[in-house]
Design a protein around this motif. Structure first.
Motif, PDB file in Angstrom:
ATOM      1  N   ALA A 124       0.913  -1.245  -0.002  1.00  0.00           N
ATOM      2  CA  ALA A 124      -0.164  -0.091  -0.095  1.00  0.00           C
ATOM      3  C   ALA A 124       0.862   1.341   0.007  1.00  0.00           C
ATOM      4  N   ALA A 251      -4.557   0.956  -1.075  1.00  0.00           N
ATOM      5  CA  ALA A 251      -3.691  -0.203  -1.670  1.00  0.00           C
ATOM      6  C   ALA A 251      -3.067   0.026  -3.042  1.00  0.00           C
ATOM      7  N   HIS A 253      -3.213  -1.345  -5.871  1.00  0.00           N
ATOM      8  CA  HIS A 253      -4.054  -2.381  -6.372  1.00  0.00           C
ATOM      9  C   HIS A 253      -4.154  -2.442  -7.988  1.00  0.00           C
ATOM     10  N   LEU A 263     -13.084  -4.817  -5.702  1.00  0.00           N
ATOM     11  CA  LEU A 263     -12.332  -4.162  -4.807  1.00  0.00           C
ATOM     12  C   LEU A 263     -13.119  -3.547  -3.588  1.00  0.00           C
ATOM     13  N   GLY A 269      -8.366  -2.365  -1.732  1.00  0.00           N
ATOM     14  CA  GLY A 269      -7.668  -3.627  -1.938  1.00  0.00           C
ATOM     15  C   GLY A 269      -8.681  -4.654  -2.448  1.00  0.00           C
ATOM     16  N   ALA A 285      -4.290 -13.134  -1.772  1.00  0.00           N
ATOM     17  CA  ALA A 285      -3.669 -11.774  -1.310  1.00  0.00           C
ATOM     18  C   ALA A 285      -3.204 -11.737  -0.149  1.00  0.00           C
ATOM     19  N   LEU A 289      -1.506  -4.752   0.971  1.00  0.00           N
ATOM     20  CA  LEU A 289      -2.377  -4.648  -0.213  1.00  0.00           C
ATOM     21  C   LEU A 289      -3.820  -4.728   0.343  1.00  0.00           C
ATOM     22  N   LEU A 290      -4.149  -5.416   1.559  1.00  0.00           N
ATOM     23  CA  LEU A 290      -5.483  -5.436   2.172  1.00  0.00           C
ATOM     24  C   LEU A 290      -5.774  -4.562   3.339  1.00  0.00           C
TER      25      LEU A 290
END
Length: 427
Positions: A124, A251, A253, A263, A269, A285, A289-290
């Motif tokens: 992120a 994120a 993404h 998303l 994310g 994942a 990112l999450l």
């Protein structure tokens, strides 16, 4: 004129991103015999942002001594390489030619890489000035914490490259880290502008303007000042030539979005279930990112958990796509993870939208309360809380959304339906 034809290759597991989550996933997968495990990293060196962070807070080494960011990165890289994973730096995943077939840009030319499973661990970033809609002139000297770290990596602690007097904007521990970085570089910190309560930042050794917003940036060429408005409605001007934007994570993404994955609003994310599966079969994942801004040790743990799901999928023992009823935040909660409950019982990670003093947490589905408990301590927006799998025990996998809510009172004025939270909840 058309470019060269992509080179086609095949691997067993492709990990996109060599930060804490990606490296931990690769190490576990390779050690477990998942076949050829390859990690792609667009930067020149693996390790993610921790490799640029000089402070501690990255766990401990084998002797129990605190690790700094570079030490954590070296250990993670070493573990992945020793396990047999292949690390490729300066290589980016740019899109998808087909399911589980990624388009890759490498120094040697374009590639397409087919995998039996893909782990997205792209991390992120903090939102830029434009994304935060900060008004004023477009002067130089505005950067994020990540930008500050990369400037220090290239130029070292040179105030002439960073600035002489800085203001930090943010209301989570990242602001405190930015203050430390600036001072180590010889930059004076005029103030920390904190949109939330002062407690979110903690002790930084600089003036903290709590519940304060930035109203204007001024300066031609170089930033000259930042205008702010406090909770009493009064405005003031802070002279500075640097503004560091901290927190407010989004994120990275691009690869997830290119795959057409659903998303999550806000952080952007990909939607995942409790086992870190995405909506695309065989695509998983983990990490920043999450949900950006979390500790590197937590991202690494999530990477290892994702690897466990990948191993089960490759063995044919687990589904490859996210499933289960949605998990939604209600009441005073801002976010709950996972986004789908999934078939396996797993923990929930909840984040409050404001400070909640000994709130009552409730997990319910289709009007049925699965669990309700009062927390023994405050729930803080900048410190997510982990709830154990027992909180969702009894949920119907074919039922409606699972709602997780919080409030400052008992709700119905009665007793909590369960005992104290105890070991089921961890900060």
């Amino acid at each position: 004129m058309n470019g060269p034809e992509p080179t086609e290759r095949a691997v067993d597991v492709l990990v996109v991103g060599a930060g804490p989550a990606g490296l931990a996933a690769a190490a576990r997968l390779a050690a477990a015999g998942a076949g050829r495990v390859e990690v792609l990293e667009r930067d020149a060196a693996p390790g993610g942002l921790p490799r640029l962070c000089p402070g501690t807070g990255f766990g401990a080494d084998a002797r129990g001594r605190p690790l700094d960011g570079p030490g954590h990165a070296r250990r993670a890289v070493g573990a992945a390489v020793r396990a047999g994973a292949a690390l490729r730096t300066g290589v980016s995943a740019t899109g998808w030619a087909a399911p589980l077939l990624l388009e890759v840009a490498a120094p040697t030319g374009p590639e397409t890489v087919r995998a039996r499973a893909v782990v997205l661990a792209t991390g992120a970033r903090e939102r830029s000035r434009a994304a935060r809609l900060l008004p004023g002139t477009r002067a130089e000297g505005v950067l994020t914490t990540g930008g500050l770290l990369r400037t220090l990596e290239v130029f070292g602690p040179r105030p002439e490259r960073i600035g002489r007097r800085a203001v930090v904007l943010g209301d989570d521990p990242a602001a405190r880290h930015a203050v430390r970085l600036l001072r180590r570089a010889g930059v004076a910190v005029a103030a920390v502008v904190c949109p939330g309560p002062r407690a979110a930042v903690g002790a930084v050794g600089a003036p903290v303007l709590a519940e304060t917003v930035v109203t204007e940036l001024t300066g031609r060429g170089r930033l000259a000042s930042v205008a702010v408005r406090g909770p009493d409605g009064r405005s003031r001007t802070l002279a500075c030539d640097t503004l560091v934007l901290t927190g407010d994570w989004v994120a990275e993404h691009d690869v997830a979005r290119a795959a057409g994955l659903p998303l999550v609003p806000g952080g952007r994310g990909p939607v995942t279930d409790g086992a870190l599966r995405t909506a695309a079969p065989g695509v998983f994942a983990a990490g920043g990112l999450l949900g950006g801004g979390g500790p590197a040790v937590r991202a690494a743990a999530e990477g290892r958990a994702a690897a466990g799901t990948v191993l089960a999928f490759l063995a044919g023992d687990a589904p490859g796509a996210a499933q289960g009823p949605p998990v939604v935040a209600a009441g005073a909660l801002a976010r709950v993870r996972p986004d789908l409950l999934g078939p396996e019982p797993g923990p929930l990670l909840v984040r409050a939208g404001r400070v909640l003093v000994r709130p009552v947490l409730t997990v319910a589905q289709d009007g049925r309360v699965l669990r309700r408990d009062r927390l023994p301590a405050a729930l803080l927006p900048w410190r997510p809380l982990r709830l154990g799998p027992e909180w969702t025990r009894g949920a119907d996998p074919d039922g409606g959304p699972v709602e997780v809510g919080a409030d400052d009172g008992w709700g119905d004025g009665g007793r909590a339906e369960s005992g104290p939270v105890g070991a089921g909840a961890k900060g």
